[in-house]
Design an enzyme around this catalytic site. Structure first.
Site, mmCIF file in Angstrom:
data_model
loop_
_atom_site.group_PDB
_atom_site.id
_atom_site.type_symbol
_atom_site.label_atom_id
_atom_site.label_comp_id
_atom_site.label_asym_id
_atom_site.label_seq_id
_atom_site.Cartn_x
_atom_site.Cartn_y
_atom_site.Cartn_z
ATOM 1 N N THR A 11 0.862 -1.237 -0.111
ATOM 2 C CA THR A 11 -0.036 0.031 -0.012
ATOM 3 C C THR A 11 1.008 1.307 -0.060
ATOM 4 O O THR A 11 0.569 2.263 -0.727
ATOM 5 C CB THR A 11 -1.142 0.087 1.199
ATOM 6 N N ILE A 12 1.849 1.492 0.864
ATOM 7 C CA ILE A 12 2.652 2.437 1.023
ATOM 8 C C ILE A 12 3.847 2.457 -0.118
ATOM 9 O O ILE A 12 4.119 3.293 -0.847
ATOM 10 C CB ILE A 12 3.377 2.786 2.457
ATOM 11 N N SER A 139 3.959 7.658 11.584
ATOM 12 C CA SER A 139 2.457 7.246 10.961
ATOM 13 C C SER A 139 1.739 8.368 10.193
ATOM 14 O O SER A 139 1.818 9.382 10.498
ATOM 15 C CB SER A 139 1.838 6.252 12.035
ATOM 16 N N CYS A 140 0.692 7.736 9.518
ATOM 17 C CA CYS A 140 -0.184 8.672 8.804
ATOM 18 C C CYS A 140 -0.971 9.687 9.702
ATOM 19 O O CYS A 140 -0.885 10.709 9.527
ATOM 20 C CB CYS A 140 -1.039 7.872 8.007
ATOM 21 N N ARG A 168 -9.847 4.481 10.207
ATOM 22 C CA ARG A 168 -10.510 3.658 9.217
ATOM 23 C C ARG A 168 -10.071 2.141 9.719
ATOM 24 O O ARG A 168 -9.072 1.997 10.133
ATOM 25 C CB ARG A 168 -9.938 3.953 7.890
ATOM 26 N N GLY A 195 -0.087 10.176 20.522
ATOM 27 C CA GLY A 195 0.560 11.375 21.350
ATOM 28 C C GLY A 195 2.020 11.213 21.735
ATOM 29 O O GLY A 195 2.877 12.454 21.328
ATOM 30 N N HIS A 220 -9.042 8.428 8.116
ATOM 31 C CA HIS A 220 -9.212 8.769 9.298
ATOM 32 C C HIS A 220 -9.734 10.347 9.572
ATOM 33 O O HIS A 220 -9.570 10.986 8.612
ATOM 34 C CB HIS A 220 -7.741 8.731 10.108
ATOM 35 N N GLN A 302 -4.929 7.641 4.875
ATOM 36 C CA GLN A 302 -4.074 6.759 5.602
ATOM 37 C C GLN A 302 -2.911 6.346 4.494
ATOM 38 O O GLN A 302 -1.683 6.226 4.930
ATOM 39 C CB GLN A 302 -4.714 5.742 6.156
HETATM 40 N N1 LIG Z 1 -1.444 1.357 4.992
HETATM 41 C C1 LIG Z 1 -1.422 2.575 5.724
HETATM 42 O O1 LIG Z 1 -2.557 2.864 6.115
HETATM 43 C C2 LIG Z 1 -0.139 2.713 6.350
HETATM 44 C C3 LIG Z 1 0.812 2.167 6.789
HETATM 45 N N2 LIG Z 1 2.024 2.588 7.469
HETATM 46 C C4 LIG Z 1 2.935 1.762 7.745
HETATM 47 O O2 LIG Z 1 3.855 1.294 6.500
HETATM 48 C C5 LIG Z 1 4.204 0.353 6.558
HETATM 49 C C6 LIG Z 1 3.664 -0.707 5.311
HETATM 50 O O3 LIG Z 1 2.437 -0.713 5.393
HETATM 51 P P1 LIG Z 1 1.636 -1.157 4.251
HETATM 52 O O4 LIG Z 1 2.102 -0.638 3.104
HETATM 53 O O5 LIG Z 1 0.081 -1.037 4.601
HETATM 54 O O6 LIG Z 1 1.712 -2.568 4.246
HETATM 55 P P2 LIG Z 1 1.220 -3.980 3.067
HETATM 56 O O7 LIG Z 1 0.977 -4.981 3.781
HETATM 57 O O8 LIG Z 1 0.223 -3.034 2.191
HETATM 58 O O9 LIG Z 1 2.434 -3.729 2.368
HETATM 59 C C7 LIG Z 1 3.630 -4.487 2.676
HETATM 60 C C8 LIG Z 1 4.605 -4.785 1.541
HETATM 61 O O10 LIG Z 1 5.662 -5.664 2.048
HETATM 62 C C9 LIG Z 1 5.991 -6.967 1.325
HETATM 63 N N3 LIG Z 1 6.766 -7.779 2.262
HETATM 64 C C10 LIG Z 1 6.412 -8.093 3.121
HETATM 65 N N4 LIG Z 1 7.407 -8.895 3.900
HETATM 66 C C11 LIG Z 1 8.796 -8.473 3.242
HETATM 67 C C12 LIG Z 1 9.997 -8.867 3.157
HETATM 68 N N5 LIG Z 1 10.456 -9.695 4.488
HETATM 69 N N6 LIG Z 1 10.737 -8.259 2.492
HETATM 70 C C13 LIG Z 1 10.389 -7.722 1.448
HETATM 71 N N7 LIG Z 1 9.216 -7.322 1.350
HETATM 72 C C14 LIG Z 1 8.256 -7.880 2.208
HETATM 73 C C15 LIG Z 1 4.844 -7.308 1.045
HETATM 74 O O11 LIG Z 1 4.671 -8.156 -0.124
HETATM 75 P P3 LIG Z 1 3.876 -9.491 -0.211
HETATM 76 O O12 LIG Z 1 2.423 -8.935 -0.364
HETATM 77 O O13 LIG Z 1 4.229 -10.093 -1.495
HETATM 78 O O14 LIG Z 1 4.437 -10.640 1.014
HETATM 79 C C16 LIG Z 1 4.084 -5.948 0.650
HETATM 80 O O15 LIG Z 1 4.283 -5.875 -0.932
HETATM 81 C C17 LIG Z 1 3.917 -0.292 7.960
HETATM 82 O O16 LIG Z 1 4.874 0.172 9.113
HETATM 83 C C18 LIG Z 1 2.737 0.473 8.211
HETATM 84 O O17 LIG Z 1 2.552 0.519 9.839
HETATM 85 C C19 LIG Z 1 2.022 3.901 7.558
HETATM 86 C C20 LIG Z 1 1.150 4.827 7.112
HETATM 87 C C21 LIG Z 1 -0.339 4.279 6.705
HETATM 88 O O1 LIG Z 2 -0.411 4.739 10.348
HETATM 89 C C1 LIG Z 2 -1.464 4.183 10.234
HETATM 90 O O2 LIG Z 2 -2.339 4.566 11.495
HETATM 91 P P1 LIG Z 2 -2.025 5.252 12.804
HETATM 92 O O3 LIG Z 2 -1.359 6.537 12.625
HETATM 93 O O4 LIG Z 2 -3.229 5.180 13.544
HETATM 94 O O5 LIG Z 2 -0.889 4.246 13.299
HETATM 95 C C2 LIG Z 2 -2.113 3.573 9.343
HETATM 96 O O6 LIG Z 2 -3.438 3.964 9.016
HETATM 97 C C3 LIG Z 2 -1.868 2.083 9.313
HETATM 98 O O7 LIG Z 2 -2.812 1.658 10.234
HETATM 99 P P2 LIG Z 2 -2.895 0.217 10.589
HETATM 100 O O8 LIG Z 2 -1.983 -0.166 11.535
HETATM 101 O O9 LIG Z 2 -4.429 0.155 11.259
HETATM 102 O O10 LIG Z 2 -3.018 -0.702 9.366
#
Ligand SMILES: NC(=O)C1=CN([C@@H]2O[C@H](COP(=O)(O)OP(=O)(O)OC[C@H]3O[C@@H](n4cnc5c(N)ncnc54)[C@H](OP(=O)(O)O)[C@@H]3O)[C@@H](O)[C@H]2O)C=CC1
Ligand SMILES: O=C(OP(=O)(O)O)[C@H](O)COP(=O)(O)O
Length: 340
Positions: A11-12, A139-140, A168, A195, A220, A302
């Site tokens: 996603t990110i 985080s977001c 969300r 916080g 959110h 997010q």
């Molecule tokens: N989604 C959100 O709303 C937000 C997320 N974040 C943070 O961003 C980070 C990523 O979240 P998000 O994008 O949602 O996660 P996702 O689950 O959407 O994506 C994670 C990706 O990492 C890959 N992956 C998993 N394990 C490995 C590994 N060992 N080596 C290489 N690639 C790997 C997965 O591939 P595969 O599917 O092939 O396993 C997938 O492409 C987290 O720290 C999250 O807290 C921050 C802000 C907002």
């Molecule tokens: O960074 C986020 O939220 P957060 O600021 O509440 O930790 C993203 O929405 C990821 O949240 P999740 O841990 O519910 O997937």
């Protein structure tokens, strides 16, 4: 050109990859996944070399028609900066490899502050990231809070912040997450992690946060109350928001009073993936109570707001652009992003 690798093309990661590829001073040298799912096809269609965590799985990818450029370790050796966007906790497991290779890494908000030892927000502490090996983009929700709190602090001084995050439940594609029919206290205790996370960027701000999860996927919503040292003025705050490159105003004339309409608005404006990179601050909600308390609602997308922060963090770590304003302007221009 700064060579950027995205370890974790989800996603990110997929959004950061496109934002990086659009920059005049950066290029994507590789992205990674563990499984041959839809995002692997997207990476291939975008022309990003795809690396995999477990090279033993190469035949699975090739059988699916996806070319594999090599192992994650090979990708890391070719990068100036790695954006680790793997699921929360995986980044910590990756650290020994990053240390071994001596590569610069940006972690996401799912990792703890101590893993990087420095938490980043472009508008608040860009210059302090210059030359660092490890940086964490908060985080977001924390990103959205830092942007508005820093603005109010700079203008009036912040005495105290109270904020409630209505979060969300899942990202749109996450079919297995809930809740479907509940309001979940996440956590039940106060404060939520937001916080202390804000304080990892803005250490002098007294802040208490609470967080609940509701069954939506779009964004959110924050209820923010900021007590100020100096007397605050509503019209001046609106002007300050208007001139901030990462804060947007949801204007009354749009008729938008919900996250759903705001998402639709982004889609109709032609934003990539309908992303809201800025805070969506509802103009009509901006109020000053008794001269010293700023209140507002803000929508935080997010999947989107941290993307532009990652791009600035890359530039800061390399250190050729030494001020936040210049980096933010380059990032926004390359994306065709002008805050609403
Ligand atoms: N989604 C959100 O709303 C937000 C997320 N974040 C943070 O961003 C980070 C990523 O979240 P998000 O994008 O949602 O996660 P996702 O689950 O959407 O994506 C994670 C990706 O990492 C890959 N992956 C998993 N394990 C490995 C590994 N060992 N080596 C290489 N690639 C790997 C997965 O591939 P595969 O599917 O092939 O396993 C997938 O492409 C987290 O720290 C999250 O807290 C921050 C802000 C907002
Ligand atoms: O960074 C986020 O939220 P957060 O600021 O509440 O930790 C993203 O929405 C990821 O949240 P999740 O841990 O519910 O997937």
């Amino acid at each position: 050109m700064i060579k950027v690798a995205i370890n974790g093309y989800g996603t990110i990661g997929k959004r950061v990859a496109d934002a990086v590829a659009a920059q005049p001073d950066m290029e994507i040298i590789g992205v990674s996944k563990t499984s041959p799912s839809a995002e692997a096809f997207v990476a291939q269609s975008r022309g990003y070399p795809l690396y995999i965590a477990d090279i033993g799985r190469k035949p699975d990818f090739e059988k699916a028609g996806i070319r594999v450029a090599g192992s994650v370790e090979e990708m890391l050796t070719r990068a100036d900066v790695v954006v680790d966007a793997t699921p929360g906790g995986v980044g910590a497991k990756n650290k020994p490899l990053y240390e071994k290779l001596g590569v610069r890494v940006i972690y996401q908000g799912g990792e703890k502050h101590l893993l990087a030892g420095f938490s980043f927000n472009s508008s608040c502490n860009y210059a302090k990231a210059i030359g660092r090996q490890f940086v964490r983009v908060v985080s977001c929700n924390t990103t959205g809070l830092c942007r508005i709190i820093h603005l109010v602090d700079t203008a009036y001084g912040v005495k105290k912040v109270r904020a409630t995050m209505i979060r969300r439940a899942s990202d749109p594609g996450e079919i297995k997450r809930g809740p479907v029919d509940a309001i979940v206290l996440d956590p039940v205790t106060v404060p939520s992690h937001h916080g202390p996370d804000v304080q990892s960027v803005l250490p002098t701000i007294p802040i208490t946060t609470a967080a609940l999860i509701v069954p939506t996927t779009f964004m959110h919503m924050h209820v923010v109350m900021i007590e100020t040292e100096k007397e605050a003025d509503r019209e001046e705050i609106i002007q300050l928001i208007e001139s901030h490159p990462r804060l947007g105003l949801v204007r009354p004339a749009t008729g938008i009073t919900s996250t759903a309409q705001l998402k639709e608005y982004m889609q109709d404006l032609g934003r990539s993936r309908a992303d809201l990179w800025e805070n969506g601050i509802f103009q009509d909600s901006v109020s000053v109570v008794d001269g010293h308390e700023v209140c507002l609602y803000q929508a935080i997308h997010q999947e989107a707001d941290v993307v532009v922060e990652n791009v600035d963090a890359i530039r800061a770590m390399i250190g050729e652009v030494t001020d936040a304003e210049t980096s933010i302007a380059i990032t926004n221009k390359a994306l065709g992003f002008t805050a609403i």
